[in-house]
Design a protein around this motif. Sequence first.
Motif, PDB file in Angstrom:
ATOM      1  N   UNK A  95     -20.471  -7.421  15.147  1.00  0.00           N
ATOM      2  CA  UNK A  95     -21.263  -6.703  14.154  1.00  0.00           C
ATOM      3  C   UNK A  95     -22.070  -5.575  14.798  1.00  0.00           C
ATOM      4  N   UNK A  96     -22.584  -5.796  16.004  1.00  0.00           N
ATOM      5  CA  UNK A  96     -23.323  -4.739  16.691  1.00  0.00           C
ATOM      6  C   UNK A  96     -22.425  -3.552  17.004  1.00  0.00           C
ATOM      7  N   UNK A  97     -21.200  -3.831  17.404  1.00  0.00           N
ATOM      8  CA  UNK A  97     -20.278  -2.756  17.758  1.00  0.00           C
ATOM      9  C   UNK A  97     -19.783  -2.027  16.509  1.00  0.00           C
ATOM     10  N   UNK A  98     -19.425  -2.793  15.472  1.00  0.00           N
ATOM     11  CA  UNK A  98     -18.873  -2.172  14.265  1.00  0.00           C
ATOM     12  C   UNK A  98     -19.947  -1.668  13.317  1.00  0.00           C
ATOM     13  N   UNK A  99     -21.186  -2.076  13.559  1.00  0.00           N
ATOM     14  CA  UNK A  99     -22.315  -1.706  12.688  1.00  0.00           C
ATOM     15  C   UNK A  99     -22.102  -2.208  11.251  1.00  0.00           C
ATOM     16  N   UNK A 100     -21.396  -3.321  11.143  1.00  0.00           N
ATOM     17  CA  UNK A 100     -21.125  -3.924   9.838  1.00  0.00           C
ATOM     18  C   UNK A 100     -21.834  -5.278   9.797  1.00  0.00           C
ATOM     19  N   UNK A 101     -22.853  -5.377   8.939  1.00  0.00           N
ATOM     20  CA  UNK A 101     -23.673  -6.592   8.890  1.00  0.00           C
ATOM     21  C   UNK A 101     -23.603  -7.255   7.508  1.00  0.00           C
ATOM     22  N   UNK A 102     -22.418  -7.273   6.908  1.00  0.00           N
ATOM     23  CA  UNK A 102     -22.255  -7.790   5.548  1.00  0.00           C
ATOM     24  C   UNK A 102     -22.641  -9.258   5.423  1.00  0.00           C
TER      25      UNK A 102
ATOM     26  N   UNK B  12     -20.893   2.729  25.229  1.00  0.00           N
ATOM     27  CA  UNK B  12     -21.678   1.502  25.107  1.00  0.00           C
ATOM     28  C   UNK B  12     -23.164   1.674  25.396  1.00  0.00           C
ATOM     29  N   UNK B  13     -23.616   2.875  25.754  1.00  0.00           N
ATOM     30  CA  UNK B  13     -25.037   3.081  26.028  1.00  0.00           C
ATOM     31  C   UNK B  13     -25.880   2.666  24.830  1.00  0.00           C
ATOM     32  N   UNK B  14     -26.923   1.883  25.076  1.00  0.00           N
ATOM     33  CA  UNK B  14     -27.830   1.470  24.014  1.00  0.00           C
ATOM     34  C   UNK B  14     -27.337   0.291  23.182  1.00  0.00           C
ATOM     35  N   UNK B  15     -26.210  -0.288  23.530  1.00  0.00           N
ATOM     36  CA  UNK B  15     -25.706  -1.444  22.779  1.00  0.00           C
ATOM     37  C   UNK B  15     -26.475  -2.696  23.190  1.00  0.00           C
ATOM     38  N   UNK B  16     -26.449  -3.681  22.305  1.00  0.00           N
ATOM     39  CA  UNK B  16     -27.145  -4.931  22.583  1.00  0.00           C
ATOM     40  C   UNK B  16     -26.451  -5.693  23.710  1.00  0.00           C
TER      41      UNK B  16
ATOM     42  N   UNK C 278     -22.247 -15.900  18.977  1.00  0.00           N
ATOM     43  CA  UNK C 278     -22.498 -14.798  19.912  1.00  0.00           C
ATOM     44  C   UNK C 278     -21.442 -13.710  19.758  1.00  0.00           C
ATOM     45  N   UNK C 279     -20.184 -14.111  19.670  1.00  0.00           N
ATOM     46  CA  UNK C 279     -19.099 -13.125  19.521  1.00  0.00           C
ATOM     47  C   UNK C 279     -19.235 -12.391  18.195  1.00  0.00           C
ATOM     48  N   UNK C 280     -19.507 -13.121  17.109  1.00  0.00           N
ATOM     49  CA  UNK C 280     -19.610 -12.464  15.805  1.00  0.00           C
ATOM     50  C   UNK C 280     -20.801 -11.505  15.748  1.00  0.00           C
ATOM     51  N   UNK C 281     -21.911 -11.866  16.386  1.00  0.00           N
ATOM     52  CA  UNK C 281     -23.061 -10.950  16.453  1.00  0.00           C
ATOM     53  C   UNK C 281     -22.675  -9.684  17.208  1.00  0.00           C
ATOM     54  N   UNK C 282     -21.974  -9.861  18.310  1.00  0.00           N
ATOM     55  CA  UNK C 282     -21.553  -8.714  19.116  1.00  0.00           C
ATOM     56  C   UNK C 282     -20.611  -7.803  18.342  1.00  0.00           C
TER      57      UNK C 282
END
Length: 189
Positions: free
Chosen positions: A118-125, A43-47, A112-116
């Motif tokens: 997307x940050x974890x999966x790196x999927x911003x479709x 998780x280092x560097x995650x939002x 907030x959950x959906x943004x998180x």
Amino acid sequence: MGGHCSNLDDILEEDMHHWYTKFMRESPSGLITLFELKTMLEMNGMTEEANSYVDQVFFTFDMDGDGYIDFVEYIAAISLLLKGEINQKLKWYFKLFDQDGNGKIDKDELETIFKAIQDITRSYDVPPEEIVTLIYEKIDVNGEGELTLEEFISGAREHPDIMDMLSKMMDLTNVLEIIIRGQQKKAVN
């Protein structure tokens, strides 16, 4: 990636005593802390949102609220996510989304959950705002800006497109795979 899914299925089919022995060997305390989970997930560097999401997942898996995920909670979580009934999964999603624990999900909590995720999966479709708007347009029939558990479950079940979207966004198989790979690496070292 397909090979990892079979690993998860195999885990559930393995003899429980064998899996318990393996779990205890890899987690000698028999417990996973939030810090250990974040370390496994790198998780280092995650939002802040991503960190908050992992916190929420951890506390949702920590069914007895003792600050640890033990073997029973871990197996129950894996089993629910992989093989759970639709209503069970929807109840779990709801608990995860309801960050303040007031029994209702508002738009900010969902976004907030959906943004998180997307940050974890790196999927911003699709922007989280659009997802939330779609969900509330279809499910929040009273226009209150909040969803109760009952509204959430019946709305998701009545709208297959929303159920499909939730299933894809909430698929935590990749998180479980990372944990399993991490435990396998520790066993090899």
